[in-house]
Scaffold this active site. Structure first.
Site, PDB file in Angstrom:
ATOM      1  N   ARG A  22     -44.587 -17.460  67.470  1.00  0.00           N
ATOM      2  CA  ARG A  22     -44.242 -17.852  66.104  1.00  0.00           C
ATOM      3  C   ARG A  22     -45.130 -17.080  65.140  1.00  0.00           C
ATOM      4  O   ARG A  22     -46.293 -16.811  65.438  1.00  0.00           O
ATOM      5  CB  ARG A  22     -44.457 -19.355  65.943  1.00  0.00           C
ATOM      6  CG  ARG A  22     -44.171 -19.901  64.580  1.00  0.00           C
ATOM      7  CD  ARG A  22     -44.191 -21.429  64.579  1.00  0.00           C
ATOM      8  NE  ARG A  22     -42.986 -21.909  65.259  1.00  0.00           N
ATOM      9  CZ  ARG A  22     -42.912 -23.034  65.949  1.00  0.00           C
ATOM     10  NH1 ARG A  22     -43.957 -23.818  66.064  1.00  0.00           N
ATOM     11  NH2 ARG A  22     -41.780 -23.376  66.543  1.00  0.00           N
ATOM     12  N   ASN A  86     -52.861 -27.841  67.968  1.00  0.00           N
ATOM     13  CA  ASN A  86     -52.470 -26.917  69.033  1.00  0.00           C
ATOM     14  C   ASN A  86     -53.654 -26.644  69.945  1.00  0.00           C
ATOM     15  O   ASN A  86     -54.713 -26.238  69.471  1.00  0.00           O
ATOM     16  CB  ASN A  86     -52.051 -25.562  68.439  1.00  0.00           C
ATOM     17  CG  ASN A  86     -50.822 -25.645  67.591  1.00  0.00           C
ATOM     18  OD1 ASN A  86     -49.751 -25.966  68.070  1.00  0.00           O
ATOM     19  ND2 ASN A  86     -50.980 -25.358  66.307  1.00  0.00           N
ATOM     20  N   ASP A 104     -49.478 -24.392  74.788  1.00  0.00           N
ATOM     21  CA  ASP A 104     -48.415 -25.378  74.958  1.00  0.00           C
ATOM     22  C   ASP A 104     -48.779 -26.804  74.562  1.00  0.00           C
ATOM     23  O   ASP A 104     -48.020 -27.443  73.852  1.00  0.00           O
ATOM     24  CB  ASP A 104     -47.875 -25.406  76.404  1.00  0.00           C
ATOM     25  CG  ASP A 104     -47.587 -24.030  76.948  1.00  0.00           C
ATOM     26  OD1 ASP A 104     -46.858 -23.279  76.288  1.00  0.00           O
ATOM     27  OD2 ASP A 104     -48.107 -23.689  78.026  1.00  0.00           O
ATOM     28  N   ASP A 119     -45.653 -31.864  75.077  1.00  0.00           N
ATOM     29  CA  ASP A 119     -45.391 -30.637  75.830  1.00  0.00           C
ATOM     30  C   ASP A 119     -46.167 -30.489  77.133  1.00  0.00           C
ATOM     31  O   ASP A 119     -46.453 -29.373  77.567  1.00  0.00           O
ATOM     32  CB  ASP A 119     -45.609 -29.401  74.934  1.00  0.00           C
ATOM     33  CG  ASP A 119     -44.740 -29.438  73.694  1.00  0.00           C
ATOM     34  OD1 ASP A 119     -43.616 -29.969  73.774  1.00  0.00           O
ATOM     35  OD2 ASP A 119     -45.178 -28.943  72.650  1.00  0.00           O
ATOM     36  N   GLU A 122     -43.990 -28.498  79.542  1.00  0.00           N
ATOM     37  CA  GLU A 122     -43.988 -27.083  79.168  1.00  0.00           C
ATOM     38  C   GLU A 122     -45.281 -26.413  79.638  1.00  0.00           C
ATOM     39  O   GLU A 122     -45.265 -25.294  80.141  1.00  0.00           O
ATOM     40  CB  GLU A 122     -43.833 -26.959  77.651  1.00  0.00           C
ATOM     41  CG  GLU A 122     -43.746 -25.538  77.153  1.00  0.00           C
ATOM     42  CD  GLU A 122     -43.608 -25.460  75.631  1.00  0.00           C
ATOM     43  OE1 GLU A 122     -43.658 -24.325  75.131  1.00  0.00           O
ATOM     44  OE2 GLU A 122     -43.470 -26.488  74.954  1.00  0.00           O
TER      45      GLU A 122
END
Length: 176
Positions: A22, A86, A104, A119, A122
């Protein structure tokens, strides 16, 4: 090298395999020191790795750390401050962009104090597929505890009044 205060930088999030996950078109550098970068995003274009582009809806105060394995986005909404944390590599600045590797796992913290870990599936999948080094997991677990501790004590990036003041400071700088 530190980002220059009162200027704009790009923000780029990578995955462990090197692809861009991103990117934010611009973030306003409110503070830059060896300990942290505080960057404001406000109605900023964001592009995801699938090509999807979107515009941020609310102002956010972003905290990036050159020596910690996480970053925090304090989203200032009418219903209160939401935090998105994050688990990520320490940030680096290359003269144009603030960059980090996203690992993740994320915390989302709501104004009512609800803390959700996101997540995990993930993370397990990417850990295998992208061959995360063995030492990554204990590092991330250590910093997960630090995030929760800082939040519970309302310290650093989790002080609501400080975040509102930082946004006022940003608006004041832009008005000059």
């Amino acid at each position: 090298m530190l980002p220059e205060e009162n200027t704009y930088v790009n923000i780029i999030s990578y995955k462990h395999d090197g692809h861009i996950r991103r990117s934010w078109d611009q973030g306003f550098v409110l503070e830059a020191s060896d300990e942290r970068y505080i960057i404001v995003t406000n109605k900023t274009w964001v592009e995801d790795d699938d090509g999807h582009k979107w515009f941020t809806r609310e102002p956010a105060i972003c905290y990036f750390y050159p020596d910690r394995w996480f970053n925090v986005i304090a989203m200032l909404r009418e219903t209160g401050t939401y935090y998105y944390c994050n688990l990520a590599s320490p940030v680096l600045y290359d003269g144009k962009a603030v960059k980090y590797i996203d690992y993740d796992l994320d915390y989302k913290i709501y104004p009512d104090g609800t803390v959700l870990l996101l997540d995990e599936n993930e993370y397990r999948l990417h850990r295998r597929r992208m061959h995360y080094p063995e030492q990554i997991d204990p590092i991330l677990r250590k910093y997960m505890k630090m995030i929760v501790d800082l939040y519970e004590k309302k310290r650093e990036c989790f002080d609501h009044k400080d975040n509102e003041e930082r946004f006022r400071q940003y608006l004041e700088i832009l008005s000059k």
